[in-house]
Design a protein around this motif. Structure first.
Motif, PDB file in Angstrom:
ATOM      1  N   ARG A 460      66.232  46.640  83.698  1.00 25.50           N
ATOM      2  CA  ARG A 460      66.440  47.945  83.055  1.00 25.50           C
ATOM      3  C   ARG A 460      67.930  48.259  82.928  1.00 25.50           C
ATOM      4  NH1 ARG A 460      62.180  49.527  86.557  1.00 25.50           N
ATOM      5  NH2 ARG A 460      63.682  50.613  87.903  1.00 25.50           N
ATOM      6  N   ILE A 461      68.703  47.953  83.972  1.00 26.63           N
ATOM      7  CA  ILE A 461      70.146  48.243  83.919  1.00 26.63           C
ATOM      8  C   ILE A 461      70.820  47.368  82.869  1.00 26.63           C
ATOM      9  CG2 ILE A 461      72.293  48.170  85.229  1.00 26.63           C
ATOM     10  CD1 ILE A 461      70.667  48.796  87.747  1.00 26.63           C
ATOM     11  N   ARG A 462      70.453  46.083  82.840  1.00 18.81           N
ATOM     12  CA  ARG A 462      71.076  45.168  81.874  1.00 18.81           C
ATOM     13  C   ARG A 462      70.717  45.561  80.442  1.00 18.81           C
ATOM     14  NH1 ARG A 462      74.219  40.358  81.960  1.00 18.81           N
ATOM     15  NH2 ARG A 462      74.977  40.319  79.825  1.00 18.81           N
ATOM     16  N   LYS A 463      69.482  46.031  80.232  1.00 24.09           N
ATOM     17  CA  LYS A 463      69.073  46.460  78.901  1.00 24.09           C
ATOM     18  C   LYS A 463      69.885  47.671  78.452  1.00 24.09           C
ATOM     19  CE  LYS A 463      64.987  47.774  76.222  1.00 24.09           C
ATOM     20  NZ  LYS A 463      63.506  48.008  76.270  1.00 24.09           N
ATOM     21  N   ALA A 464      70.090  48.620  79.366  1.00 24.79           N
ATOM     22  CA  ALA A 464      70.894  49.801  79.027  1.00 24.79           C
ATOM     23  C   ALA A 464      72.342  49.416  78.753  1.00 24.79           C
ATOM     24  CB  ALA A 464      70.815  50.816  80.165  1.00 24.79           C
ATOM     25  N   PHE A 465      72.879  48.450  79.517  1.00 31.83           N
ATOM     26  CA  PHE A 465      74.264  48.005  79.316  1.00 31.83           C
ATOM     27  C   PHE A 465      74.411  47.304  77.969  1.00 31.83           C
ATOM     28  CE2 PHE A 465      77.901  45.232  79.746  1.00 31.83           C
ATOM     29  CZ  PHE A 465      78.814  45.973  80.478  1.00 31.83           C
ATOM     30  N   ASP A 466      73.472  46.413  77.653  1.00 27.78           N
ATOM     31  CA  ASP A 466      73.569  45.657  76.406  1.00 27.78           C
ATOM     32  C   ASP A 466      73.415  46.560  75.183  1.00 27.78           C
ATOM     33  OD1 ASP A 466      73.914  43.346  77.833  1.00 27.78           O
ATOM     34  OD2 ASP A 466      71.822  42.685  77.685  1.00 27.78           O
ATOM     35  N   SER A 467      72.656  47.643  75.337  1.00 20.60           N
ATOM     36  CA  SER A 467      72.491  48.546  74.195  1.00 20.60           C
ATOM     37  C   SER A 467      73.798  49.234  73.819  1.00 20.60           C
ATOM     38  CB  SER A 467      71.418  49.600  74.514  1.00 20.60           C
ATOM     39  OG  SER A 467      71.855  50.462  75.560  1.00 20.60           O
ATOM     40  N   GLN A 468      74.744  49.311  74.749  1.00 20.17           N
ATOM     41  CA  GLN A 468      76.047  49.934  74.479  1.00 20.17           C
ATOM     42  C   GLN A 468      77.131  48.913  74.170  1.00 20.17           C
ATOM     43  OE1 GLN A 468      76.414  53.224  74.311  1.00 20.17           O
ATOM     44  NE2 GLN A 468      74.285  53.639  74.967  1.00 20.17           N
ATOM     45  N   ASP A 469      76.788  47.633  74.252  1.00 22.06           N
ATOM     46  CA  ASP A 469      77.767  46.560  74.042  1.00 22.06           C
ATOM     47  C   ASP A 469      78.002  46.365  72.545  1.00 22.06           C
ATOM     48  OD1 ASP A 469      79.383  44.364  74.076  1.00 22.06           O
ATOM     49  OD2 ASP A 469      78.031  43.096  75.258  1.00 22.06           O
ATOM     50  N   GLN A 470      79.185  46.706  72.092  1.00 21.26           N
ATOM     51  CA  GLN A 470      79.546  46.574  70.680  1.00 21.26           C
ATOM     52  C   GLN A 470      80.420  45.355  70.428  1.00 21.26           C
ATOM     53  OE1 GLN A 470      78.213  48.696  68.490  1.00 21.26           O
ATOM     54  NE2 GLN A 470      77.193  49.737  70.204  1.00 21.26           N
ATOM     55  N   SER A 471      80.524  44.469  71.430  1.00 20.76           N
ATOM     56  CA  SER A 471      81.436  43.326  71.312  1.00 20.76           C
ATOM     57  C   SER A 471      80.748  42.088  70.758  1.00 20.76           C
ATOM     58  CB  SER A 471      82.034  42.999  72.682  1.00 20.76           C
ATOM     59  OG  SER A 471      81.010  42.572  73.583  1.00 20.76           O
ATOM     60  N   GLY A 472      79.470  42.218  70.385  1.00 20.82           N
ATOM     61  CA  GLY A 472      78.772  41.045  69.879  1.00 20.82           C
ATOM     62  C   GLY A 472      78.347  40.098  70.979  1.00 20.82           C
ATOM     63  N   GLY A 473      78.050  40.659  72.132  1.00 18.75           N
ATOM     64  CA  GLY A 473      77.608  39.806  73.243  1.00 18.75           C
ATOM     65  C   GLY A 473      78.717  39.406  74.177  1.00 18.75           C
ATOM     66  N   GLY A 474      79.865  40.087  74.104  1.00 13.19           N
ATOM     67  CA  GLY A 474      80.993  39.725  74.959  1.00 13.19           C
ATOM     68  C   GLY A 474      80.828  40.153  76.396  1.00 13.19           C
ATOM     69  N   GLY A 475      79.904  41.087  76.673  1.00 13.27           N
ATOM     70  CA  GLY A 475      79.651  41.480  78.049  1.00 13.27           C
ATOM     71  C   GLY A 475      80.557  42.588  78.543  1.00 13.27           C
ATOM     72  N   PHE A 476      81.057  43.459  77.651  1.00 13.64           N
ATOM     73  CA  PHE A 476      81.847  44.606  78.115  1.00 13.64           C
ATOM     74  C   PHE A 476      81.616  45.780  77.177  1.00 13.64           C
ATOM     75  CE2 PHE A 476      84.503  42.091  75.305  1.00 13.64           C
ATOM     76  CZ  PHE A 476      85.027  43.025  74.433  1.00 13.64           C
ATOM     77  N   ILE A 477      81.784  46.988  77.740  1.00  9.68           N
ATOM     78  CA  ILE A 477      81.567  48.224  76.995  1.00  9.68           C
ATOM     79  C   ILE A 477      82.709  49.180  77.315  1.00  9.68           C
ATOM     80  CG2 ILE A 477      79.050  47.964  76.945  1.00  9.68           C
ATOM     81  CD1 ILE A 477      78.860  49.883  79.281  1.00  9.68           C
ATOM     82  N   SER A 478      82.794  50.251  76.536  1.00 11.63           N
ATOM     83  CA  SER A 478      83.852  51.239  76.733  1.00 11.63           C
ATOM     84  C   SER A 478      83.512  52.160  77.896  1.00 11.63           C
ATOM     85  CB  SER A 478      84.039  52.063  75.454  1.00 11.63           C
ATOM     86  OG  SER A 478      82.867  52.825  75.204  1.00 11.63           O
ATOM     87  N   SER A 479      84.511  52.901  78.358  1.00  8.77           N
ATOM     88  CA  SER A 479      84.297  53.830  79.474  1.00  8.77           C
ATOM     89  C   SER A 479      83.304  54.911  79.088  1.00  8.77           C
ATOM     90  CB  SER A 479      85.639  54.458  79.895  1.00  8.77           C
ATOM     91  OG  SER A 479      86.536  53.474  80.345  1.00  8.77           O
TER      92      SER A 479
END
Length: 642
Positions: A460-479
């Protein structure tokens, strides 16, 4: 048709009660004075039942009253009346018989309601059973063995009883001496274990808190070291016999859509069966020379007892248990299951009804037989539901959830895919299929099938994180996106750690993951209070009923100085399932004292230890079809599924 017959009987009875019509006059009215006096003619003589004759004769003396003058009844009229009265008497008898049959039918329907807690009780004994018709005998025989069958296969199926092992270490299991019927024995064994483990009381009822209780018989037996001489005392013969009887009846009613069951017995035991069944020697003597080499042999040998009452069926199987324990036991139970389902229904279940249910050249039970005993339908596949092939063609699979399940080595070889119904049964018990044999795998803990809670939360946490990932799968999101993830997943990170994560303006998944592993569950993290880092550990038990040579103390010495004894095999397997985010290399590097058990729990605190090196056997491949990352360990010889 029955209603029409009853109406006809009622009409016949009403006609018999109507007053006879006036007799025809054979003389003119004025000649009546010359008629004989009343009662001066002889009583008619009739053959038949004494009671009927007396009733008819009494009525034949009646006179007709015409215009106030008593006249003698003419012979023609008397004959018609006597015929009506005889028909009415016969109708009365038929109606009485029909009424009695109807009352018995109502009684059977009331009795057929299966009680929630079936008990072994004394019920009315049934008759000698029904004989198979010539057509049914031939259809049944060729359905099982095909148009040609070897004597070796017939010998396998006609020389295998359903009886428990006499070996102390495997006394809870059914022993197999012949190849072939293992599919039938394994299915019965699975239900027997279900009853011994999870239905320990005599009423066979399941209470809501049963999963937290213990069947101190079998459970204690499995947990006592096998070198202890008192381990056999944990299971009484009555406990095992009760579990076996209830299991057999449950399977037969499952085949009969939970409405009916057919129990096959032997014709040679019909006379004085109670006396014969008291002794194994008497049964063996009665079965001398009995063979099943043809459909006519089957028709002569087998009698069928149909039941709609589970209580009555339990009593019958209890009485006939020595017969099922005889050399014909496995064959009789297979016949019972097929007839409980119905021969036409069996053929309708199958994708290819032309193939025999017992497969050549080795005489193994087909998947259709195993599925019939597990789910009540002789479907040939192990996936859920049916598979539409188009063009009006489809393949049939398991129609519904089951009590005990099925796993197969063939899935690990990508030959098939076991569906959810069989893979996730109600109870943690599975029939294990290999290329040539069926065995049983089971657990004492009903929770072994539950998903890893930490894995669920991580997903569930990874799904929520990936939904905010705008890097194309880079594994990071904004603050800003990270704050949204924390709100969606109810994670509360201490301010100092949160500030460290957000310093760069971007949050990397790997850094966030390390914080989660150190964060308590109460704060939304993944810190494992057991110290197992999210891995699961539990024990499975594997039972192979076929008697093989194993080492044991005794007089017959093997090459190692120990005796070789023919007996089944029971193996205990420690299963460790690491979480999907933890590599096995990391698990092997965990710090902790060396131990063969993997972990010990003392006063509620888990002591993490190094796991044993993984071991492999074909059974491990079967286990991994359910738990893909499972690591298995055991003591002694590897468990065998052949």
């Amino acid at each position: 048709m029955a209603d029409q017959e009853e109406d006809d009987l009622q009409m016949a009875l009403r006609m018999s009660l109507q007053q006879a019509p006036d007799p025809k006059r054979s003389k003119p009215r004025e000649s009546l004075a010359s008629s004989p006096a009343v009662g001066s003619w002889e009583k008619p003589q009739m053959d038949g039942h004494p009671l009927e004759n007396s009733q008819v004769a009494g009525k034949s003396l009646e006179k007709s009253h015409v215009d106030g003058i008593y006249q003698e009844e003419s012979p023609e009229s008397r004959n018609r009346r006597v015929q009506r009265e005889l028909m009415a008497a016969a109708a009365e008898k038929r109606m009485m018989v029909a009424r009695n049959l109807k009352e018995e039918e109502v009684s059977v329907r009331r009795e057929s309601v299966v009680p929630e807690n079936p008990r072994i009780e004394t019920v009315r004994k049934s008759d000698e059973g029904l004989a198979l018709s010539n057509e049914d005998a031939h259809q049944l025989y060729y359905m099982v063995f095909g148009t040609s069958v070897s004597k070796d296969i017939l010998a396998q199926w006609c020389n295998q009883g359903i009886r428990f092992s006499t070996d102390p270490e495997t006394c809870m299991g059914l022993v197999q001496h012949e190849g072939g019927p293992c599919g039938v024995l394994a299915a019965i064994q699975a239900f027997v274990l279900r009853n011994l483990l999870f239905y320990p009381d005599e009423s066979s009822s399941y209470k809501s808190n049963m999963q937290h209780q213990h069947n101190f018989g079998l459970r204690r037996f499995l947990q006592i070291p096998h070198d202890r001489p008192d381990n056999v005392t944990s299971l009484s013969e009555n406990e095992k016999a009760r579990a076996l009887v209830l299991s057999m009846v449950e399977i037969l009613f499952l085949c009969g859509s939970k409405k009916q069951a057919a129990i096959a017995t032997l014709n040679v035991l019909s006379n004085n069966s109670e006396e014969i069944c008291k002794s194994d020697e008497k049964i063996a003597k009665a079965l001398e020379g009995l063979s099943m080499e043809s459909a006519s042999d089957l028709q002569k040998a087998v009698r069928i007892h149909p039941y709609t009452s589970q209580k009555a069926a339990v009593q019958r199987v209890k009485e006939m248990l020595p017969v099922f324990q005889s050399r014909m036991g496995a064959m009789l139970f297979l016949i019972s299951a097929l007839l409980s389902r119905g021969l036409e229904a069996i053929q309708s279940d199958r994708d290819d009804p032309g193939l025999p249910l017992v497969t050549a050249p080795f005489g193994h039970a087909s998947q259709e037989i195993v599925n019939l005993l597990l789910c009540g339908q002789a479907v040939p596949n192990v996936f859920d539901g049916s598979m539409d092939l188009g063009g009006g063609m489809s393949l049939k699979g398991i129609p519904t959830s089951v009590e005990v399940g099925f796993l197969t080595l063939l899935e690990s070889l990508n030959f098939c895919k076991v569906g959810h119904y069989l893979k996730c049964p109600k109870w943690p018990i599975w029939v294990i299929g290999s290329e040539s044999h069926y065995t049983v795998l089971f657990a004492l803990d009903v929770n072994v099938q539950e998903e890893n809670k930490l894995e669920e939360r991580e997903s569930r946490i990874r799904k929520a994180f990936d939904s905010q990932d705008q890097s194309g799968g880079g594994g990071f999101i904004s603050s800003e996106a990270f704050q949204q993830v924390l709100r969606e997943t109810n994670i509360s990170i201490p301010p100092e750690k949160l500030e460290a994560l957000c310093n760069s303006g971007f949050i990397v998944w790997n850094e966030f993951w390390q914080v989660l592993l150190q964060l308590d569950e109460s704060s939304g993290g993944l810190k494992d209070s057991t110290g197992l880092m999210g891995r699961r550990q539990f024990d499975l038990y594997h039972f192979n009923g076929i008697a093989k040579s194993v080492q044991n103390s005794g007089s017959l010495q093997g090459s190692g100085g120990e005796a070789l004894q023919q007996r089944p095999r029971l193996s205990k397997i420690r299963v460790t399932v690491p979480p999907k985010w933890t590599p096995e290399e990391f698990m092997s590097d965990m710090v902790g004292p060396s131990s063969s058990s993997g972990s010990n729990v003392c006063d509620g605190v888990a002591e993490v230890t190094q796991p044993d090196p993984p071991q492999h056997a074909p059974l491990v491949d079967c286990v991994r079809t359910w738990w893909p990352r499972a690591v298995c360990n055991w003591v002694g010889d590897p468990p065998s599924i052949v």
